[in-house]
Design a protein around this motif. Structure first.
Motif, PDB file in Angstrom:
ATOM      1  N   GLU A 133       0.809  -1.216   0.000  1.00 18.01           N
ATOM      2  CA  GLU A 133       0.000   0.000   0.000  1.00 18.01           C
ATOM      3  C   GLU A 133       0.845   1.269   0.000  1.00 18.01           C
ATOM      4  OE1 GLU A 133      -3.198   2.673   0.160  1.00 18.01           O
ATOM      5  OE2 GLU A 133      -3.123   0.553  -0.394  1.00 18.01           O
ATOM      6  N   THR A 134       1.962   1.261   0.683  1.00 19.52           N
ATOM      7  CA  THR A 134       2.738   2.489   0.832  1.00 19.52           C
ATOM      8  C   THR A 134       3.868   2.588  -0.194  1.00 19.52           C
ATOM      9  OG1 THR A 134       4.328   1.523   2.386  1.00 19.52           O
ATOM     10  CG2 THR A 134       2.276   2.409   3.304  1.00 19.52           C
ATOM     11  N   ARG A 135       4.413   3.789  -0.304  1.00 22.45           N
ATOM     12  CA  ARG A 135       5.535   4.025  -1.214  1.00 22.45           C
ATOM     13  C   ARG A 135       6.736   3.171  -0.828  1.00 22.45           C
ATOM     14  NH1 ARG A 135       7.258   8.312  -4.726  1.00 22.45           N
ATOM     15  NH2 ARG A 135       5.291   9.420  -4.357  1.00 22.45           N
ATOM     16  N   GLY A 144       7.069   8.362 -11.210  1.00 26.55           N
ATOM     17  CA  GLY A 144       6.396   9.400 -11.992  1.00 26.55           C
ATOM     18  C   GLY A 144       5.353  10.183 -11.227  1.00 26.55           C
ATOM     19  N   LEU A 145       5.084   9.829  -9.970  1.00 29.16           N
ATOM     20  CA  LEU A 145       4.092  10.539  -9.166  1.00 29.16           C
ATOM     21  C   LEU A 145       4.777  11.493  -8.205  1.00 29.16           C
ATOM     22  CD1 LEU A 145       1.582   7.675  -8.215  1.00 29.16           C
ATOM     23  CD2 LEU A 145       1.513   9.232 -10.182  1.00 29.16           C
ATOM     24  N   GLU A 146       4.072  12.550  -7.853  1.00 26.49           N
ATOM     25  CA  GLU A 146       4.619  13.525  -6.918  1.00 26.49           C
ATOM     26  C   GLU A 146       4.877  12.879  -5.554  1.00 26.49           C
ATOM     27  OE1 GLU A 146       2.262  17.106  -6.759  1.00 26.49           O
ATOM     28  OE2 GLU A 146       1.677  16.879  -8.850  1.00 26.49           O
ATOM     29  N   SER A 147       5.851  13.401  -4.850  1.00 27.73           N
ATOM     30  CA  SER A 147       6.253  12.832  -3.557  1.00 27.73           C
ATOM     31  C   SER A 147       5.165  12.950  -2.498  1.00 27.73           C
ATOM     32  CB  SER A 147       7.534  13.509  -3.056  1.00 27.73           C
ATOM     33  OG  SER A 147       7.326  14.905  -2.902  1.00 27.73           O
ATOM     34  N   ARG A 148       4.192  13.831  -2.705  1.00 23.84           N
ATOM     35  CA  ARG A 148       3.131  14.005  -1.707  1.00 23.84           C
ATOM     36  C   ARG A 148       2.217  12.783  -1.617  1.00 23.84           C
ATOM     37  NH1 ARG A 148      -1.821  16.466  -4.061  1.00 23.84           N
ATOM     38  NH2 ARG A 148      -1.530  16.734  -6.303  1.00 23.84           N
ATOM     39  N   ARG A 150       1.748   9.246  -0.716  1.00 26.82           N
ATOM     40  CA  ARG A 150       2.487   8.296   0.112  1.00 26.82           C
ATOM     41  C   ARG A 150       1.880   6.901   0.118  1.00 26.82           C
ATOM     42  NH1 ARG A 150       3.799  12.052   5.451  1.00 26.82           N
ATOM     43  NH2 ARG A 150       4.947  13.692   4.327  1.00 26.82           N
ATOM     44  N   ASN A 151       0.641   6.778  -0.351  1.00 25.34           N
ATOM     45  CA  ASN A 151       0.032   5.450  -0.434  1.00 25.34           C
ATOM     46  C   ASN A 151      -0.848   5.350  -1.675  1.00 25.34           C
ATOM     47  OD1 ASN A 151      -2.834   6.226   0.388  1.00 25.34           O
ATOM     48  ND2 ASN A 151      -1.690   6.908   2.179  1.00 25.34           N
ATOM     49  N   LYS A 152      -1.121   4.141  -2.087  1.00 19.97           N
ATOM     50  CA  LYS A 152      -1.847   3.891  -3.331  1.00 19.97           C
ATOM     51  C   LYS A 152      -3.289   4.381  -3.248  1.00 19.97           C
ATOM     52  CE  LYS A 152       0.902  -0.221  -4.466  1.00 19.97           C
ATOM     53  NZ  LYS A 152       0.882  -1.680  -4.727  1.00 19.97           N
ATOM     54  N   SER A 153      -3.941   4.081  -2.137  1.00 17.91           N
ATOM     55  CA  SER A 153      -5.339   4.490  -1.994  1.00 17.91           C
ATOM     56  C   SER A 153      -5.476   6.002  -2.069  1.00 17.91           C
ATOM     57  CB  SER A 153      -5.905   3.978  -0.663  1.00 17.91           C
ATOM     58  OG  SER A 153      -5.933   2.574  -0.638  1.00 17.91           O
ATOM     59  N   GLY A 154      -4.529   6.711  -1.466  1.00 15.37           N
ATOM     60  CA  GLY A 154      -4.570   8.172  -1.501  1.00 15.37           C
ATOM     61  C   GLY A 154      -4.463   8.709  -2.907  1.00 15.37           C
ATOM     62  N   TYR A 155      -3.576   8.120  -3.717  1.00 17.12           N
ATOM     63  CA  TYR A 155      -3.436   8.589  -5.088  1.00 17.12           C
ATOM     64  C   TYR A 155      -4.685   8.285  -5.909  1.00 17.12           C
ATOM     65  CZ  TYR A 155      -2.230   8.993  -9.935  1.00 17.12           C
ATOM     66  OH  TYR A 155      -2.270   9.330 -11.269  1.00 17.12           O
ATOM     67  N   LEU A 156      -5.218   7.065  -5.776  1.00 17.23           N
ATOM     68  CA  LEU A 156      -6.385   6.703  -6.582  1.00 17.23           C
ATOM     69  C   LEU A 156      -7.625   7.474  -6.149  1.00 17.23           C
ATOM     70  CD1 LEU A 156      -5.570   2.946  -7.003  1.00 17.23           C
ATOM     71  CD2 LEU A 156      -5.906   4.587  -8.847  1.00 17.23           C
ATOM     72  N   ARG A 157      -7.713   7.801  -4.868  1.00 17.97           N
ATOM     73  CA  ARG A 157      -8.798   8.672  -4.415  1.00 17.97           C
ATOM     74  C   ARG A 157      -8.664  10.044  -5.080  1.00 17.97           C
ATOM     75  NH1 ARG A 157     -12.399   9.784  -0.112  1.00 17.97           N
ATOM     76  NH2 ARG A 157     -12.190   7.690   0.742  1.00 17.97           N
ATOM     77  N   TYR A 158      -7.440  10.568  -5.114  1.00 23.88           N
ATOM     78  CA  TYR A 158      -7.181  11.853  -5.774  1.00 23.88           C
ATOM     79  C   TYR A 158      -7.542  11.770  -7.256  1.00 23.88           C
ATOM     80  CZ  TYR A 158      -4.354  15.340  -8.219  1.00 23.88           C
ATOM     81  OH  TYR A 158      -3.926  16.345  -9.061  1.00 23.88           O
TER      82      TYR A 158
END
Length: 338
Positions: A133-135, A144-148, A150-158
């Motif tokens: 789940e985490t980086r 390729g993703l911004e450092s902000r 930190r986890n997969k769920s957070g990015y996909l929610r975004y």
């Protein structure tokens, strides 16, 4: 194969009248069911490899040359090719280092395009890191993703929130074509929608595998299934994807669409604008339009191949455009005291 040890495959060579068991045990007495007892397999039986049909002594003469048989011990079952496919799939339910290495070796020397693709897809599937789940647990996924993030769920929610925000911008831009009075009401309704979206965090939970079951479009593991074109109840191709598994799946998932069943630009927004202009004292049911624009009531997650670009020719429900008028209660006449 089910229930214990693996089956022993056999070939019948009728012309030579011999029974071959994995190329090691032979009998020159023709086919006799009694031969199974000589092998020390009490309760055993023979089935056709291709469909699991049990082979009896009467059935045997009708077998074609080189028919492939399966020897089953007591309690085992065989359903033909279905069983073989089931065994194959179970091998890759959990990644096995030996299987992965063997597939890589085959791929390195393979030249046939179809076999290359099959092996590459196999490696792609068994090399997934779904549980991570985490980086820190899966650094390649975050390339390729911004450092902000930190986890997969957070990015996909975004990612989901970004899609919903883009719909909101499209709805907002349509206010410019309205007159001053209608624009004011349109912006008031838009403000109510914005407030609802903020409280729902722009429905980002749709792509978040950690969200409650009723508010996500995926399984707890992160598998998404295509919901099919707007005019069908399901996906005939059974498209599925897990963007949590690896970087390639994450990138491919961005090509999937949240498709409006009733179209946003062609139908929903024009109907909303018209309803405002012609409301004549009635109250527009903005919550109905909100559900059509921003929620899974009117959004289908579809694979790019199932995203039909044709006109949907579907209309908003005329009975839900305006809120129902509440009729004032009629007062009953007072009763006279006796």
């Amino acid at each position: 194969m089910h229930s214990g040890t693996s089956s022993k495959q056999a070939r019948v060579l009728r012309a030579l009248e011999e029974f071959v068991l994995e190329g090691r045990i032979r009998t020159a007495n023709g086919f006799q069911l009694a031969c199974l007892r000589h092998l020390g397999c009490s309760g055993s039986r023979l089935c056709l490899y291709e469909d699991g049909t049990e082979v009896t002594e009467d059935y045997f003469p009708g077998l074609p040359d080189d028919a492939e048989l399966v020897l089953l011990t007591e309690g085992q079952t065989w359903q033909g090719y279905v069983s073989d496919i089931s065994r194959f799939l179970s091998m890759f339910q959990e990644a096995q280092a030996g299987v992965i290495e063997a597939a890589r070796q085959l791929l390195s020397g393979e030249r046939a395009p179809l076999r290359q693709k099959l092996l590459a897809d196999l490696l792609h599937t068994v090399s997934q890191n779904i549980e991570a789940e985490t980086r820190a647990q899966d650094p390649p996924w975050f390339e390729g993703l911004e450092s902000r993030f930190r986890n997969k769920s957070g990015y996909l929610r975004y990612s989901c929130e970004s899609r919903i925000r883009s719909y909101l911008r499209e709805v907002s831009s349509s206010s410019r074509v309205l007159g001053a009075e209608a624009r004011e009401e349109y912006l008031r309704i838009l403000g109510a929608m914005c407030q609802r979206l903020r409280s729902a965090q722009y429905n980002g939970s749709y792509f978040d595998r950690g969200a409650e079951a009723g508010s996500r479009l995926c399984t707890r593991e992160g598998w998404f299934s295509c919901q099919g074109p707007f005019d069908l109840d399901s996906c005939a191709s059974k498209h599925s994807i897990n963007p949590y598994s690896n970087r390639e799946s994450r990138v491919l998932f961005s090509t999937w669409n949240l498709d409006h069943i009733i179209e946003k630009k062609r139908t929903i927004v024009p109907t909303l604008a018209e309803a405002i202009q012609e409301q004549g004292g009635r109250e527009v049911d903005w919550e109905y339009f909100y559900s059509l624009l921003f929620t899974s009531e009117n959004l289908k997650l579809v694979h790019i191949a199932c995203h039909k670009k044709t006109t949907h020719k579907l209309e908003c429900d005329p009975g839900r455009i305006y809120r129902s008028q509440k009729r004032p209660k009629r007062r009953r006449p007072a009763r006279k005291c006796q």
